[in-house]
Design a protein around this motif. Sequence first.
Motif, PDB file in Angstrom:
ATOM      1  N   VAL A  79      39.314  48.249  59.402  1.00  0.00           N
ATOM      2  CA  VAL A  79      39.183  47.398  58.083  1.00  0.00           C
ATOM      3  C   VAL A  79      40.348  47.760  57.376  1.00  0.00           C
ATOM      4  CG1 VAL A  79      37.800  46.628  56.024  1.00  0.00           C
ATOM      5  CG2 VAL A  79      36.555  47.190  58.301  1.00  0.00           C
ATOM      6  N   ALA A  80      41.278  46.907  56.829  1.00  0.00           N
ATOM      7  CA  ALA A  80      42.553  47.184  55.791  1.00  0.00           C
ATOM      8  C   ALA A  80      41.885  47.123  54.584  1.00  0.00           C
ATOM      9  CB  ALA A  80      43.465  46.262  56.195  1.00  0.00           C
ATOM     10  N   LEU A  81      42.445  48.427  53.759  1.00  0.00           N
ATOM     11  CA  LEU A  81      42.066  48.301  52.446  1.00  0.00           C
ATOM     12  C   LEU A  81      43.309  48.380  51.406  1.00  0.00           C
ATOM     13  CD1 LEU A  81      39.363  51.235  52.247  1.00  0.00           C
ATOM     14  CD2 LEU A  81      38.857  48.838  52.586  1.00  0.00           C
ATOM     15  N   ASP A  82      43.548  47.069  51.018  1.00  0.00           N
ATOM     16  CA  ASP A  82      44.858  46.782  50.403  1.00  0.00           C
ATOM     17  C   ASP A  82      44.613  46.951  48.765  1.00  0.00           C
ATOM     18  OD1 ASP A  82      46.119  46.621  52.852  1.00  0.00           O
ATOM     19  OD2 ASP A  82      45.420  44.441  52.878  1.00  0.00           O
ATOM     20  N   PRO A  83      45.222  47.863  48.168  1.00  0.00           N
ATOM     21  CA  PRO A  83      45.155  47.916  46.612  1.00  0.00           C
ATOM     22  C   PRO A  83      46.127  46.569  46.271  1.00  0.00           C
ATOM     23  CG  PRO A  83      46.463  49.522  47.504  1.00  0.00           C
ATOM     24  CD  PRO A  83      46.030  49.092  48.614  1.00  0.00           C
ATOM     25  N   TYR A  84      45.589  45.863  45.164  1.00  0.00           N
ATOM     26  CA  TYR A  84      46.766  44.821  44.547  1.00  0.00           C
ATOM     27  C   TYR A  84      46.089  44.708  43.120  1.00  0.00           C
ATOM     28  CZ  TYR A  84      48.971  40.406  44.409  1.00  0.00           C
ATOM     29  OH  TYR A  84      49.874  39.280  43.814  1.00  0.00           O
ATOM     30  N   ALA A  85      47.060  44.766  42.179  1.00  0.00           N
ATOM     31  CA  ALA A  85      46.570  44.290  40.919  1.00  0.00           C
ATOM     32  C   ALA A  85      46.221  42.957  40.940  1.00  0.00           C
ATOM     33  CB  ALA A  85      47.811  44.567  39.920  1.00  0.00           C
ATOM     34  N   MET A  86      44.828  42.687  40.922  1.00  0.00           N
ATOM     35  CA  MET A  86      44.395  41.332  40.948  1.00  0.00           C
ATOM     36  C   MET A  86      44.423  40.670  39.749  1.00  0.00           C
ATOM     37  SD  MET A  86      42.771  41.731  44.010  1.00  0.00           S
ATOM     38  CE  MET A  86      41.401  40.654  44.230  1.00  0.00           C
ATOM     39  N   VAL A  87      44.546  39.243  39.903  1.00  0.00           N
ATOM     40  CA  VAL A  87      44.639  38.436  38.744  1.00  0.00           C
ATOM     41  C   VAL A  87      43.435  38.642  37.744  1.00  0.00           C
ATOM     42  CG1 VAL A  87      44.712  36.168  37.884  1.00  0.00           C
ATOM     43  CG2 VAL A  87      45.946  36.608  39.747  1.00  0.00           C
ATOM     44  N   ILE A  88      42.152  38.706  38.518  1.00  0.00           N
ATOM     45  CA  ILE A  88      41.019  38.918  37.536  1.00  0.00           C
ATOM     46  C   ILE A  88      40.682  40.267  38.189  1.00  0.00           C
ATOM     47  CG2 ILE A  88      38.551  38.387  37.327  1.00  0.00           C
ATOM     48  CD1 ILE A  88      39.317  35.504  38.281  1.00  0.00           C
ATOM     49  N   ARG A  89      40.858  41.365  37.070  1.00  0.00           N
ATOM     50  CA  ARG A  89      40.761  42.648  37.341  1.00  0.00           C
ATOM     51  C   ARG A  89      39.381  43.036  38.015  1.00  0.00           C
ATOM     52  NH1 ARG A  89      42.600  47.347  33.827  1.00  0.00           N
ATOM     53  NH2 ARG A  89      41.438  49.092  34.483  1.00  0.00           N
ATOM     54  N   GLU A  90      38.338  42.509  37.636  1.00  0.00           N
ATOM     55  CA  GLU A  90      37.023  42.925  38.054  1.00  0.00           C
ATOM     56  C   GLU A  90      36.784  42.208  39.430  1.00  0.00           C
ATOM     57  OE1 GLU A  90      37.562  41.249  34.829  1.00  0.00           O
ATOM     58  OE2 GLU A  90      37.355  42.772  33.617  1.00  0.00           O
ATOM     59  N   SER A  91      37.523  41.802  40.247  1.00  0.00           N
ATOM     60  CA  SER A  91      37.101  41.068  41.588  1.00  0.00           C
ATOM     61  C   SER A  91      37.636  41.929  42.561  1.00  0.00           C
ATOM     62  CB  SER A  91      37.722  39.872  41.558  1.00  0.00           C
ATOM     63  OG  SER A  91      39.034  39.745  41.330  1.00  0.00           O
ATOM     64  N   ILE A  92      36.872  41.777  43.710  1.00  0.00           N
ATOM     65  CA  ILE A  92      37.094  42.347  45.064  1.00  0.00           C
ATOM     66  C   ILE A  92      37.189  40.955  46.070  1.00  0.00           C
ATOM     67  CG2 ILE A  92      34.837  42.836  45.530  1.00  0.00           C
ATOM     68  CD1 ILE A  92      35.939  45.443  46.899  1.00  0.00           C
ATOM     69  N   TYR A  93      38.074  41.103  47.148  1.00  0.00           N
ATOM     70  CA  TYR A  93      38.339  39.961  47.911  1.00  0.00           C
ATOM     71  C   TYR A  93      38.136  40.192  49.512  1.00  0.00           C
ATOM     72  CZ  TYR A  93      41.120  36.232  50.163  1.00  0.00           C
ATOM     73  OH  TYR A  93      41.453  35.053  51.060  1.00  0.00           O
ATOM     74  N   LEU A  94      37.398  39.712  49.992  1.00  0.00           N
ATOM     75  CA  LEU A  94      36.834  40.216  51.292  1.00  0.00           C
ATOM     76  C   LEU A  94      37.274  39.006  52.411  1.00  0.00           C
ATOM     77  CD1 LEU A  94      33.501  41.057  50.032  1.00  0.00           C
ATOM     78  CD2 LEU A  94      34.991  42.971  50.861  1.00  0.00           C
ATOM     79  N   VAL A  95      38.143  39.377  53.384  1.00  0.00           N
ATOM     80  CA  VAL A  95      38.576  38.504  54.511  1.00  0.00           C
ATOM     81  C   VAL A  95      37.718  38.834  55.632  1.00  0.00           C
ATOM     82  CG1 VAL A  95      40.325  37.452  55.858  1.00  0.00           C
ATOM     83  CG2 VAL A  95      40.583  38.260  53.287  1.00  0.00           C
ATOM     84  N   GLY A  96      37.155  37.746  56.230  1.00  0.00           N
ATOM     85  CA  GLY A  96      36.260  37.806  57.529  1.00  0.00           C
ATOM     86  C   GLY A  96      36.941  37.365  58.689  1.00  0.00           C
ATOM     87  N   THR A  97      36.409  37.105  59.706  1.00  0.00           N
ATOM     88  CA  THR A  97      36.919  36.429  60.747  1.00  0.00           C
ATOM     89  C   THR A  97      36.806  34.818  60.542  1.00  0.00           C
ATOM     90  OG1 THR A  97      34.671  36.447  61.806  1.00  0.00           O
ATOM     91  CG2 THR A  97      35.925  38.220  62.375  1.00  0.00           C
ATOM     92  N   HIS A  98      37.849  34.347  61.209  1.00  0.00           N
ATOM     93  CA  HIS A  98      37.809  32.710  61.307  1.00  0.00           C
ATOM     94  C   HIS A  98      38.158  32.202  59.910  1.00  0.00           C
ATOM     95  CE1 HIS A  98      36.328  32.896  65.292  1.00  0.00           C
ATOM     96  NE2 HIS A  98      35.362  33.428  64.936  1.00  0.00           N
ATOM     97  N   THR A  99      39.237  32.990  58.991  1.00  0.00           N
ATOM     98  CA  THR A  99      39.607  32.662  57.870  1.00  0.00           C
ATOM     99  C   THR A  99      38.532  32.442  56.719  1.00  0.00           C
ATOM    100  OG1 THR A  99      39.954  30.331  58.268  1.00  0.00           O
ATOM    101  CG2 THR A  99      41.826  31.796  58.864  1.00  0.00           C
ATOM    102  N   ARG A 100      37.425  33.135  57.116  1.00  0.00           N
ATOM    103  CA  ARG A 100      36.315  32.949  55.900  1.00  0.00           C
ATOM    104  C   ARG A 100      36.550  33.994  54.939  1.00  0.00           C
ATOM    105  NH1 ARG A 100      31.221  32.342  59.549  1.00  0.00           N
ATOM    106  NH2 ARG A 100      32.492  33.809  60.664  1.00  0.00           N
ATOM    107  N   ASP A 101      36.169  33.897  53.601  1.00  0.00           N
ATOM    108  CA  ASP A 101      36.378  34.983  52.692  1.00  0.00           C
ATOM    109  C   ASP A 101      35.398  34.881  51.540  1.00  0.00           C
ATOM    110  OD1 ASP A 101      36.744  32.971  50.934  1.00  0.00           O
ATOM    111  OD2 ASP A 101      39.132  33.185  50.750  1.00  0.00           O
ATOM    112  N   ALA A 102      35.271  35.952  50.911  1.00  0.00           N
ATOM    113  CA  ALA A 102      34.180  36.082  49.793  1.00  0.00           C
ATOM    114  C   ALA A 102      34.911  36.724  48.712  1.00  0.00           C
ATOM    115  CB  ALA A 102      33.028  36.768  50.310  1.00  0.00           C
ATOM    116  N   VAL A 103      34.859  35.960  47.434  1.00  0.00           N
ATOM    117  CA  VAL A 103      35.299  36.699  46.224  1.00  0.00           C
ATOM    118  C   VAL A 103      34.291  37.206  45.432  1.00  0.00           C
ATOM    119  CG1 VAL A 103      36.807  36.317  44.211  1.00  0.00           C
ATOM    120  CG2 VAL A 103      37.436  35.325  46.421  1.00  0.00           C
ATOM    121  N   LEU A 104      34.290  38.447  45.125  1.00  0.00           N
ATOM    122  CA  LEU A 104      32.962  38.734  44.293  1.00  0.00           C
ATOM    123  C   LEU A 104      33.458  39.345  42.824  1.00  0.00           C
ATOM    124  CD1 LEU A 104      30.939  40.904  47.210  1.00  0.00           C
ATOM    125  CD2 LEU A 104      30.628  38.522  46.298  1.00  0.00           C
ATOM    126  N   TYR A 105      32.748  39.120  41.839  1.00  0.00           N
ATOM    127  CA  TYR A 105      33.150  39.849  40.772  1.00  0.00           C
ATOM    128  C   TYR A 105      32.226  41.205  40.744  1.00  0.00           C
ATOM    129  CZ  TYR A 105      33.068  40.674  35.735  1.00  0.00           C
ATOM    130  OH  TYR A 105      33.325  41.428  34.301  1.00  0.00           O
TER     131      TYR A 105
END
Length: 144
Positions: A79-105
Amino acid sequence: MVPTPPSRVADHRLAFCSRSAQRGGVDGAWWPATTDLTGVLPDLLSVVGSMIGEVRRVVYDPRVWLPAPSRMIRRGVSVALDPYAMVIRESIYLVGTHTRDAVLYVIPATCDQRLAMSVLTAVSAPEADMNAHLIRDLVGQQAP
């Protein structure tokens, strides 16, 4: 976008909602126990992975978390852990298989338990049309 499971506060640390079409839309809110990302990610990946497929990439804001390695191995999968200064600081972005994703506050780990539970309950309400800005307001408005 993550399919929304039945409305509930899961494990008292994670709640899901429908992603708002407004700017800052999220799929839910997460209250991690610590800012040690590699310590709290395995449980999160298990739950979110059941909805978006095996999580292969996590994009997080390094200003919010302790330093983390660039990869972690979970159940034999990298699992790649990529630090990135997010546009919304309090969020985390998870990328799953088949281009599905989840954004969590991400509710701060230091947040008072009653406040965190109140926010998670509000996020999981069936009528909730949440985005990060609304959740941030909930955290701020209810802070002691």
